[in-house]
Design a protein around this motif. Structure first.
Motif, PDB file in Angstrom:
ATOM      1  N   GLU A  56       1.057  -1.279  -0.090  1.00 23.08           N
ATOM      2  CA  GLU A  56      -0.079  -0.091  -0.005  1.00 23.08           C
ATOM      3  C   GLU A  56       0.754   1.233  -0.078  1.00 23.08           C
ATOM      4  O   GLU A  56       0.909   2.070  -0.801  1.00 23.08           O
ATOM      5  N   MET A  57       2.063   1.286   0.936  1.00 22.87           N
ATOM      6  CA  MET A  57       2.695   2.268   0.841  1.00 22.87           C
ATOM      7  C   MET A  57       3.481   2.657  -0.478  1.00 22.87           C
ATOM      8  O   MET A  57       3.600   3.751  -0.981  1.00 22.87           O
ATOM      9  N   MET A  58       3.960   1.568  -1.126  1.00 31.11           N
ATOM     10  CA  MET A  58       4.666   1.662  -2.178  1.00 31.11           C
ATOM     11  C   MET A  58       3.787   2.183  -3.452  1.00 31.11           C
ATOM     12  O   MET A  58       4.022   2.865  -4.199  1.00 31.11           O
ATOM     13  N   CYS A  59       2.482   1.716  -3.348  1.00 29.07           N
ATOM     14  CA  CYS A  59       1.661   2.293  -4.376  1.00 29.07           C
ATOM     15  C   CYS A  59       1.104   3.737  -4.167  1.00 29.07           C
ATOM     16  O   CYS A  59       0.938   4.230  -5.267  1.00 29.07           O
ATOM     17  N   LEU A  69       9.038   6.764  -0.029  1.00 33.12           N
ATOM     18  CA  LEU A  69       8.457   5.510   0.957  1.00 33.12           C
ATOM     19  C   LEU A  69       8.565   6.076   2.558  1.00 33.12           C
ATOM     20  O   LEU A  69       7.792   5.816   3.285  1.00 33.12           O
ATOM     21  N   HIS A  70       9.615   6.983   2.572  1.00 33.88           N
ATOM     22  CA  HIS A  70       9.835   7.383   3.972  1.00 33.88           C
ATOM     23  C   HIS A  70       8.575   8.185   4.499  1.00 33.88           C
ATOM     24  O   HIS A  70       8.201   8.086   5.468  1.00 33.88           O
ATOM     25  N   ALA A  71       8.104   9.175   3.856  1.00 29.92           N
ATOM     26  CA  ALA A  71       6.991   9.927   3.910  1.00 29.92           C
ATOM     27  C   ALA A  71       5.683   9.173   3.995  1.00 29.92           C
ATOM     28  O   ALA A  71       4.710   9.290   4.833  1.00 29.92           O
ATOM     29  N   ALA A  72       5.410   7.855   3.242  1.00 33.17           N
ATOM     30  CA  ALA A  72       4.375   7.245   3.366  1.00 33.17           C
ATOM     31  C   ALA A  72       4.384   6.292   4.572  1.00 33.17           C
ATOM     32  O   ALA A  72       3.328   5.969   5.301  1.00 33.17           O
ATOM     33  N   TYR A  86      12.107  -0.125   5.130  1.00 37.42           N
ATOM     34  CA  TYR A  86      13.131  -0.432   4.183  1.00 37.42           C
ATOM     35  C   TYR A  86      13.784  -1.857   4.123  1.00 37.42           C
ATOM     36  O   TYR A  86      13.775  -2.190   3.006  1.00 37.42           O
ATOM     37  N   ASP A  87      13.921  -2.155   5.230  1.00 31.98           N
ATOM     38  CA  ASP A  87      14.534  -3.819   5.353  1.00 31.98           C
ATOM     39  C   ASP A  87      13.468  -4.694   4.615  1.00 31.98           C
ATOM     40  O   ASP A  87      13.836  -5.444   3.892  1.00 31.98           O
ATOM     41  N   LYS A  88      12.367  -4.523   4.916  1.00 29.97           N
ATOM     42  CA  LYS A  88      11.121  -5.357   4.081  1.00 29.97           C
ATOM     43  C   LYS A  88      11.336  -5.241   2.669  1.00 29.97           C
ATOM     44  O   LYS A  88      11.138  -6.137   1.944  1.00 29.97           O
ATOM     45  N   VAL A  89      11.272  -3.948   2.359  1.00 39.80           N
ATOM     46  CA  VAL A  89      11.454  -3.605   0.787  1.00 39.80           C
ATOM     47  C   VAL A  89      12.743  -4.096   0.201  1.00 39.80           C
ATOM     48  O   VAL A  89      12.720  -4.858  -0.821  1.00 39.80           O
ATOM     49  N   ASN A  90      13.715  -4.053   0.861  1.00 41.61           N
ATOM     50  CA  ASN A  90      15.001  -4.288   0.332  1.00 41.61           C
ATOM     51  C   ASN A  90      15.156  -5.729   0.402  1.00 41.61           C
ATOM     52  O   ASN A  90      15.992  -6.522  -0.536  1.00 41.61           O
ATOM     53  N   ARG A  91      14.372  -6.510   1.024  1.00 40.87           N
ATOM     54  CA  ARG A  91      14.714  -8.201   1.163  1.00 40.87           C
ATOM     55  C   ARG A  91      13.427  -8.672   0.312  1.00 40.87           C
ATOM     56  O   ARG A  91      13.347 -10.011   0.425  1.00 40.87           O
ATOM     57  N   VAL A  92      12.617  -7.920  -0.321  1.00 43.97           N
ATOM     58  CA  VAL A  92      11.422  -8.800  -1.074  1.00 43.97           C
ATOM     59  C   VAL A  92      12.026  -9.803  -2.090  1.00 43.97           C
ATOM     60  O   VAL A  92      12.985  -9.335  -2.714  1.00 43.97           O
ATOM     61  N   PHE A 141      10.628  -4.340  -6.571  1.00 47.86           N
ATOM     62  CA  PHE A 141       9.669  -4.161  -5.935  1.00 47.86           C
ATOM     63  C   PHE A 141       8.720  -2.942  -6.110  1.00 47.86           C
ATOM     64  O   PHE A 141       7.582  -2.867  -6.296  1.00 47.86           O
ATOM     65  N   ALA A 142       9.523  -1.868  -6.296  1.00 47.85           N
ATOM     66  CA  ALA A 142       9.158  -0.584  -6.373  1.00 47.85           C
ATOM     67  C   ALA A 142       8.241  -0.683  -7.863  1.00 47.85           C
ATOM     68  O   ALA A 142       7.138   0.148  -8.149  1.00 47.85           O
ATOM     69  N   PHE A 143       9.043  -1.203  -8.748  1.00 48.18           N
ATOM     70  CA  PHE A 143       8.560  -1.512 -10.230  1.00 48.18           C
ATOM     71  C   PHE A 143       7.164  -2.365 -10.178  1.00 48.18           C
ATOM     72  O   PHE A 143       6.053  -1.819 -10.784  1.00 48.18           O
TER      73      PHE A 143
END
Length: 165
Positions: A56-59, A69-72, A86-92, A141-143
């Protein structure tokens, strides 16, 4: 019971937008996203931060509703640190992102298919942090989140155009 009456009123006044909202909620509901994560993950796990919250935050970032992402993460009032996000995003895992994109597209296909002839540019709709994330998994993941967001925006745009020609 009162919510049913409210929903009926909205359906009566703006049926296309209500149907679009319901379609989007079904296609990318938090329960479905978390279930997809559990089904396709290999090494990642869930403690406090649900995968659906991260999606949801990435969307929100991909749609330009949050600048980063920080603001979200700050706006979402999570019970975990921004570092944990950020750890969760970096390890997806790639297989999770692949399943998210493929299966959300399949779930939205009945609504998106009539729009296939539209000439919208993905790049003109999504805004993302791809360059600043610096991690290949995070960029993937961002894409993936951006593609999901684009499909959701396409559904909503078509609903608005149909309701207000």
């Amino acid at each position: 019971m009162a919510m049913g009456a409210v929903l009926e009123r909205f359906i009566e006044k703006s049926p296309v937008s209500v149907m679009a909202r319901l379609a989007v909620q079904r296609a990318v509901s938090p329960e479905w996203v978390d279930s997809l994560f559990e089904e396709h993950r290999e090494r990642q796990y869930t403690r406090e931060l649900m995968f659906s919250s991260v999606v949801e935050m990435m969307c929100l970032v991909a749609m330009g509703l949050r600048p980063s992402l920080h603001a979200a993460a700050k706006a979402s009032n999570l019970s975990v640190s921004t570092t944990a996000v950020y750890d969760k995003v970096n390890r997806v895992e790639g297989r999770v992102v692949r399943a998210l994109v493929q299966q959300s597209a399949e779930r939205l296909a009945p609504v998106v298919s009539p729009m296939q002839s539209r000439q919208a540019s993905l790049a003109s709709v999504i805004q993302s942090e791809l360059r600043t994330l610096g991690q290949s998994k995070a960029a993937l993941f961002a894409f993936g989140a951006a593609v999901v967001a684009y499909n959701v925006l396409s559904v909503l745009q078509t609903a608005v155009e149909a309701a207000h020609p």
